[in-house]
Each structure stands twice: as C-alpha cells, then as structure tokens.
Design a protein around this motif. Structure first.
Motif, PDB file in Angstrom:
ATOM      1  N   GLY A   1       0.837  -1.208   0.000  1.00 51.90           N
ATOM      2  CA  GLY A   1       0.000   0.000   0.000  1.00 51.90           C
ATOM      3  C   GLY A   1       0.865   1.249   0.000  1.00 51.90           C
TER       4      GLY A   1
ATOM      5  N   GLY B   1       2.422   1.899  -3.326  1.00 49.48           N
ATOM      6  CA  GLY B   1       1.465   2.578  -4.212  1.00 49.48           C
ATOM      7  C   GLY B   1       1.384   4.062  -3.903  1.00 49.48           C
TER       8      GLY B   1
ATOM      9  N   LEU C   1       8.283  -2.658  -9.236  1.00 49.82           N
ATOM     10  CA  LEU C   1       8.570  -4.040  -9.650  1.00 49.82           C
ATOM     11  C   LEU C   1       9.425  -4.772  -8.630  1.00 49.82           C
TER      12      LEU C   1
ATOM     13  N   MET D   1       7.739  -8.823  -2.255  1.00 51.18           N
ATOM     14  CA  MET D   1       6.487  -9.279  -1.632  1.00 51.18           C
ATOM     15  C   MET D   1       6.196 -10.724  -2.022  1.00 51.18           C
TER      16      MET D   1
ATOM     17  N   ASP E   1      -0.435  -9.110 -10.515  1.00 57.63           N
ATOM     18  CA  ASP E   1      -0.869 -10.467 -10.138  1.00 57.63           C
ATOM     19  C   ASP E   1      -0.752 -10.787  -8.656  1.00 57.63           C
TER      20      ASP E   1
ATOM     21  N   LEU F   1      -2.924 -14.008  -4.259  1.00 61.89           N
ATOM     22  CA  LEU F   1      -3.457 -14.173  -2.898  1.00 61.89           C
ATOM     23  C   LEU F   1      -4.842 -14.817  -2.934  1.00 61.89           C
ATOM     24  N   VAL F   2      -5.645 -14.367  -3.894  1.00 57.04           N
ATOM     25  CA  VAL F   2      -6.985 -14.956  -4.045  1.00 57.04           C
ATOM     26  C   VAL F   2      -6.832 -16.458  -4.323  1.00 57.04           C
TER      27      VAL F   2
ATOM     28  N   LEU G   1     -12.194 -12.962 -11.660  1.00 63.85           N
ATOM     29  CA  LEU G   1     -11.510 -11.963 -12.487  1.00 63.85           C
ATOM     30  C   LEU G   1     -10.907 -10.897 -11.592  1.00 63.85           C
ATOM     31  N   SER G   2      -9.623 -10.595 -11.840  1.00 67.88           N
ATOM     32  CA  SER G   2      -8.948  -9.552 -11.067  1.00 67.88           C
ATOM     33  C   SER G   2      -8.539  -8.426 -12.012  1.00 67.88           C
TER      34      SER G   2
ATOM     35  N   GLY H   1     -10.394  -6.473  -6.977  1.00 67.68           N
ATOM     36  CA  GLY H   1      -9.249  -5.638  -7.349  1.00 67.68           C
ATOM     37  C   GLY H   1      -9.514  -4.226  -6.863  1.00 67.68           C
TER      38      GLY H   1
HETATM   39 CO1  B1M Z   1       0.810  -0.768 -10.894  1.00 71.27          CO
HETATM   40  N1  B1M Z   1      -0.649   0.507 -10.594  1.00 71.27           N
HETATM   41  N2  B1M Z   1       0.972  -0.124 -12.728  1.00 71.27           N
HETATM   42  N3  B1M Z   1       2.317  -1.969 -10.995  1.00 71.27           N
HETATM   43  N4  B1M Z   1       0.674  -0.973  -9.054  1.00 71.27           N
HETATM   44  C1  B1M Z   1      -1.352   0.437  -9.303  1.00 71.27           C
HETATM   45  C2  B1M Z   1      -2.547  -0.510  -9.380  1.00 71.27           C
HETATM   46  C3  B1M Z   1      -1.766   1.942  -9.031  1.00 71.27           C
HETATM   47  C4  B1M Z   1      -3.015   2.115  -8.157  1.00 71.27           C
HETATM   48  C5  B1M Z   1      -0.557   2.730  -8.488  1.00 71.27           C
HETATM   49  C6  B1M Z   1      -0.883   4.162  -8.211  1.00 71.27           C
HETATM   50  O1  B1M Z   1      -0.962   4.957  -9.115  1.00 71.27           O
HETATM   51  N5  B1M Z   1      -1.111   4.468  -6.957  1.00 71.27           N
HETATM   52  C7  B1M Z   1      -1.971   2.429 -10.520  1.00 71.27           C
HETATM   53  C8  B1M Z   1      -3.381   2.249 -11.094  1.00 71.27           C
HETATM   54  C9  B1M Z   1      -4.126   3.542 -11.244  1.00 71.27           C
HETATM   55  C10 B1M Z   1      -5.484   3.316 -11.766  1.00 71.27           C
HETATM   56  O2  B1M Z   1      -5.717   2.664 -12.748  1.00 71.27           O
HETATM   57  N6  B1M Z   1      -6.439   3.865 -11.052  1.00 71.27           N
HETATM   58  C11 B1M Z   1      -0.947   1.583 -11.252  1.00 71.27           C
HETATM   59  C12 B1M Z   1      -0.401   1.911 -12.523  1.00 71.27           C
HETATM   60  C13 B1M Z   1      -0.800   3.261 -13.096  1.00 71.27           C
HETATM   61  C14 B1M Z   1       0.457   1.050 -13.225  1.00 71.27           C
HETATM   62  C15 B1M Z   1       1.079   1.268 -14.622  1.00 71.27           C
HETATM   63  C16 B1M Z   1       0.119   1.845 -15.677  1.00 71.27           C
HETATM   64  C17 B1M Z   1       2.326   2.146 -14.393  1.00 71.27           C
HETATM   65  C18 B1M Z   1       3.049   2.552 -15.661  1.00 71.27           C
HETATM   66  O3  B1M Z   1       3.525   1.720 -16.385  1.00 71.27           O
HETATM   67  N7  B1M Z   1       3.058   3.831 -15.842  1.00 71.27           N
HETATM   68  C19 B1M Z   1       1.534  -0.171 -15.002  1.00 71.27           C
HETATM   69  C20 B1M Z   1       0.446  -0.981 -15.732  1.00 71.27           C
HETATM   70  C21 B1M Z   1       0.954  -2.298 -16.228  1.00 71.27           C
HETATM   71  C22 B1M Z   1      -0.200  -3.187 -16.671  1.00 71.27           C
HETATM   72  O4  B1M Z   1      -0.787  -3.855 -15.862  1.00 71.27           O
HETATM   73  N8  B1M Z   1      -0.511  -3.166 -17.963  1.00 71.27           N
HETATM   74  C23 B1M Z   1       1.765  -0.740 -13.639  1.00 71.27           C
HETATM   75  C24 B1M Z   1       2.716  -1.715 -13.377  1.00 71.27           C
HETATM   76  C25 B1M Z   1       2.974  -2.249 -12.136  1.00 71.27           C
HETATM   77  C26 B1M Z   1       4.126  -3.214 -11.871  1.00 71.27           C
HETATM   78  C27 B1M Z   1       4.321  -4.250 -12.983  1.00 71.27           C
HETATM   79  C28 B1M Z   1       5.374  -2.404 -11.712  1.00 71.27           C
HETATM   80  C29 B1M Z   1       3.720  -3.799 -10.464  1.00 71.27           C
HETATM   81  C30 B1M Z   1       2.913  -5.121 -10.550  1.00 71.27           C
HETATM   82  C31 B1M Z   1       3.764  -6.336 -10.281  1.00 71.27           C
HETATM   83  C32 B1M Z   1       2.909  -7.561 -10.121  1.00 71.27           C
HETATM   84  O5  B1M Z   1       1.730  -7.549  -9.777  1.00 71.27           O
HETATM   85  N9  B1M Z   1       3.533  -8.680 -10.396  1.00 71.27           N
HETATM   86  C33 B1M Z   1       2.764  -2.739  -9.946  1.00 71.27           C
HETATM   87  C34 B1M Z   1       2.386  -2.606  -8.581  1.00 71.27           C
HETATM   88  C35 B1M Z   1       3.160  -3.457  -7.602  1.00 71.27           C
HETATM   89  C36 B1M Z   1       1.345  -1.728  -8.153  1.00 71.27           C
HETATM   90  C37 B1M Z   1       0.884  -1.405  -6.714  1.00 71.27           C
HETATM   91  C38 B1M Z   1       1.973  -0.535  -6.091  1.00 71.27           C
HETATM   92  C39 B1M Z   1       0.614  -2.571  -5.795  1.00 71.27           C
HETATM   93  C40 B1M Z   1      -0.407  -3.585  -6.315  1.00 71.27           C
HETATM   94  C41 B1M Z   1      -0.410  -4.763  -5.370  1.00 71.27           C
HETATM   95  O6  B1M Z   1       0.194  -5.774  -5.663  1.00 71.27           O
HETATM   96  N10 B1M Z   1      -1.025  -4.604  -4.177  1.00 71.27           N
HETATM   97  C42 B1M Z   1      -0.471  -0.625  -6.989  1.00 71.27           C
HETATM   98  C43 B1M Z   1      -0.791   0.426  -5.950  1.00 71.27           C
HETATM   99  C44 B1M Z   1      -1.709  -0.122  -4.874  1.00 71.27           C
HETATM  100  O7  B1M Z   1      -2.493  -1.022  -5.105  1.00 71.27           O
HETATM  101  N11 B1M Z   1      -1.654   0.474  -3.732  1.00 71.27           N
HETATM  102  C45 B1M Z   1      -0.360  -0.264  -8.400  1.00 71.27           C
HETATM  103  C46 B1M Z   1      -1.022  -5.625  -3.126  1.00 71.27           C
HETATM  104  C47 B1M Z   1      -2.162  -6.617  -3.386  1.00 71.27           C
HETATM  105  C48 B1M Z   1      -2.224  -7.633  -2.254  1.00 71.27           C
HETATM  106  O8  B1M Z   1      -3.369  -5.869  -3.399  1.00 71.27           O
HETATM  107  O9  B1M Z   1      -3.746  -6.294  -5.876  1.00 71.27           O
HETATM  108  O10 B1M Z   1      -5.258  -4.699  -4.569  1.00 71.27           O
HETATM  109  P1  B1M Z   1      -4.420  -5.922  -4.611  1.00 71.27           P
HETATM  110  O11 B1M Z   1      -5.327  -7.169  -4.229  1.00 71.27           O
HETATM  111  C49 B1M Z   1      -6.187  -7.122  -3.109  1.00 71.27           C
HETATM  112  C50 B1M Z   1      -7.625  -6.724  -3.442  1.00 71.27           C
HETATM  113  O12 B1M Z   1      -7.706  -5.778  -4.490  1.00 71.27           O
HETATM  114  C51 B1M Z   1      -8.310  -8.022  -3.687  1.00 71.27           C
HETATM  115  O13 B1M Z   1      -7.623  -8.955  -2.859  1.00 71.27           O
HETATM  116  C52 B1M Z   1      -6.293  -8.522  -2.586  1.00 71.27           C
HETATM  117  C53 B1M Z   1      -6.067  -8.452  -1.075  1.00 71.27           C
HETATM  118  O14 B1M Z   1      -6.441  -9.570  -0.408  1.00 71.27           O
HETATM  119  N12 B1M Z   1      -8.380  -8.603  -5.017  1.00 71.27           N
HETATM  120  C54 B1M Z   1      -9.397  -9.456  -5.329  1.00 71.27           C
HETATM  121  C55 B1M Z   1      -7.547  -8.530  -6.069  1.00 71.27           C
HETATM  122  N13 B1M Z   1      -8.004  -9.283  -7.081  1.00 71.27           N
HETATM  123  C56 B1M Z   1      -9.124  -9.871  -6.638  1.00 71.27           C
HETATM  124  C57 B1M Z   1      -9.995 -10.776  -7.275  1.00 71.27           C
HETATM  125  C58 B1M Z   1     -11.112 -11.228  -6.537  1.00 71.27           C
HETATM  126  C59 B1M Z   1     -11.357 -10.768  -5.251  1.00 71.27           C
HETATM  127  C60 B1M Z   1     -10.506  -9.888  -4.616  1.00 71.27           C
HETATM  128  O15 B1M Z   1     -11.974 -12.107  -7.022  1.00 71.27           O
HETATM  129  C61 B1M Z   1     -11.658 -12.822  -8.179  1.00 71.27           C
END
Ligand code: B1M
Length: 210
Positions: free
Chosen positions: A46, A49, A63, A69, A102, A107-108, A145-146, A178
């Motif tokens: 978090g 982000g 990355l 993580m 991913d 985690l899901v 779907l995530s 997501g």
């Molecule tokens: Co990206 N990224 N990222 N990123 N990244 C975010 C999502 C972002 C919010 C960062 C920010 O600006 N604060 C932002 C999105 C903005 C928006 O659209 N509103 C963002 C951006 C902009 C981007 C790029 C466009 C950046 C760029 O290139 N300029 C790019 C896009 C690439 C692409 O996907 N095409 C990009 C790239 C990346 C990395 C590759 C560098 C890396 C991903 C590495 C990887 O996953 N292997 C990355 C990361 C790490 C993040 C942040 C920092 C962390 C995401 C994460 O893993 N969180 C993220 C900021 C943030 O979220 N605070 C961000 C931890 C994880 C446990 O939480 O995934 O939310 P989360 O999952 C939660 C729930 O959401 C839920 O359960 C989990 C917890 O138990 N959940 C589900 C998720 N899927 C579920 C499915 C379900 C149920 C629940 O049912 C099926």
C-alpha cells in the motif's frame, strides 16, 4: 524496530533477500502467517502505491517491491493453505486482458486453495477467449476476475459478455475483485459477486456454490 517493521522496510526497499530471511524468522518466533500478510506485506505494498502516486517511486521500484512481496508470500503459502481438504469446487482465476498485476490475484488463488477449491490459475493479461476455453476444459464452477487498473476494469465487462455469448453464464458464477472494483460495478456488469479481499473472495466462492 520490530520484525514486522523490518519486513515492511524490506518490501519498500525491494530487498527480496531480507524478506526471504525475515519472514521465516518471524514465523519461527511465533508470528502467524495471517499477521505477516495483514500487518507487514499488504501495508508495505500500500505504501509502495502511495509513493508511486506521490512521484517518489517509479515502475522499477514498484517491480522490485512486488518481487520482494512475492518472495515473502511464498513462505506464507503453505501455511495459508489448509492441508488435505477435498476440492469444494473448481475455480478459474486470472487477471484480465491488458493488466499485469498479479499479487492480489495470487493471494486470491492461495485463499481459494485454502478453502478447498481446485484453482486453475491463468496468470495475467488473460483474454475473454482464454477464460472461456479454461472454463470449458475444466468444467469450472466459478471464475474469478482480477483487475487493478481503471483502464482494464472494462475488460471484466467484456469477459462477462463473452461468457454469456458462449452460453456459459448459467453454469459458472463470476466473482470480481481488485482495488478499483466495487459491488456497484459488479452489479452493473453482471458479475455474481464482488469481494474486497482474498479471504472474502474465498468465503463468497463457497457461498455461491453452496
Ligand atoms: Co501498478 N498501478 N501499474 N504496478 N501498481 C497500481 C494498481 C496503481 C493504483 C498505483 C498508483 O498509481 N497508486 C496504478 C493504477 C491507477 C489506476 O488505474 N487507477 C498503477 C499503474 C498506473 C500502473 C502502470 C500503468 C504504471 C506505468 O507503467 N506507468 C503499469 C500498468 C501495467 C499493466 O498492468 N498493464 C503498472 C505496473 C505495475 C508493476 C508491474 C510495476 C507492479 C505489478 C507487479 C505484479 O503484480 N507482479 C505494480 C504494482 C506493484 C502496483 C501497486 C503498487 C501494488 C499492487 C499490489 O500488488 N497490491 C499498486 C498500488 C496499490 O495497489 N496500492 C499499483 C497488493 C495486493 C495484495 O493488493 O492487488 O489490490 P491488490 O489485491 C487485493 C484486493 O484488491 C483483492 O484482494 C487482494 C487483497 O487480499 N483482489 C481481489 C484482487 N483481485 C481480486 C480478485 C477477486 C477478489 C478480490 O476475485 C476474483
């Protein structure tokens, strides 16, 4: 500095080696896998982000933090997954087309396995056609779907539309989740359910196929 703080710092610094050493140490010292997940790994991502949003971190930092993580998660996986549980059902999971995030999806998958589901993980950037093929091949009960990007949320809608067009909508329950996704969005696109986190997703899956 507590070991929880050190693990958080390890993720923030992208120091996978430190996380790889510290997580087993913390487990051995009696900290639960759930606490390590909820108090160290998830808050650290978090913060990553928040730093990205503030312009203090760029994609490479995100990355390497994500890699650290994942290393930590691998230690927790066997502890989060219950042993010897009969499959409660089959679920196909994946991050939708255009989206490469991913960690949440992984985690899901872990929590679903823990709840006794057989998980078919399609990875990231999954097209509607790939979801449909996997649902058919595996005779899945559910599909998860995530999406992490506001720009890829719309691909959840097109995936559900494709599932409907393929005549599978009455056979599978669709769960979405997501960071940008909500219950209102799930209702709007015809998903059967939304879960805010991985453990809620597993509970919801069990409820939907009960
Ligand atoms: Co990206 N990224 N990222 N990123 N990244 C975010 C999502 C972002 C919010 C960062 C920010 O600006 N604060 C932002 C999105 C903005 C928006 O659209 N509103 C963002 C951006 C902009 C981007 C790029 C466009 C950046 C760029 O290139 N300029 C790019 C896009 C690439 C692409 O996907 N095409 C990009 C790239 C990346 C990395 C590759 C560098 C890396 C991903 C590495 C990887 O996953 N292997 C990355 C990361 C790490 C993040 C942040 C920092 C962390 C995401 C994460 O893993 N969180 C993220 C900021 C943030 O979220 N605070 C961000 C931890 C994880 C446990 O939480 O995934 O939310 P989360 O999952 C939660 C729930 O959401 C839920 O359960 C989990 C917890 O138990 N959940 C589900 C998720 N899927 C579920 C499915 C379900 C149920 C629940 O049912 C099926």
């Amino acid at each position: 500095m507590t070991i929880i703080d050190e693990i958080k710092a390890g993720v923030l610094d992208g120091d996978a080696r430190a996380v790889d050493n510290l997580v087993p140490q913390a487990l051995q010292a009696g900290t639960s896998a759930e606490s390590l997940l909820k108090e160290a790994l998830i808050p650290a991502m978090g913060e990553v982000g928040a730093r990205f949003e503030a312009g203090d971190y760029y994609v490479p930092e995100m990355l390497i933090s994500a890699r650290a993580m994942k290393v930590g998660l691998e230690h927790l996986r066997p502890l989060l997954v219950a042993q010897d549980v009969k499959p409660a059902g089959k679920i196909v999971v994946g991050t939708v087309k255009g989206d490469l995030h991913d960690i949440g999806k992984n985690l899901v998958a872990i929590m679903m396995e823990g709840a006794g589901f057989q998980v078919i993980d399609l990875g990231v950037d999954v097209t509607p056609e790939q979801f449909i093929q996997a649902i058919r091949e595996n005779e899945a009960d559910l599909v998860g779907l995530s999406a992490l990007l506001t720009t890829t949320m719309t691909n959840m809608k097109s995936t559900i539309e494709a599932i409907k067009a393929a005549g599978l909508y009455d056979q599978v329950k669709v769960i979405i989740g997501g960071a940008p996704v909500s219950q209102a969005f799930a209702d709007q696109i015809g998903a059967h359910g939304f879960a805010p986190d991985a453990s809620a997703a597993a509970t919801l899956a069990a409820r939907l196929i009960a």
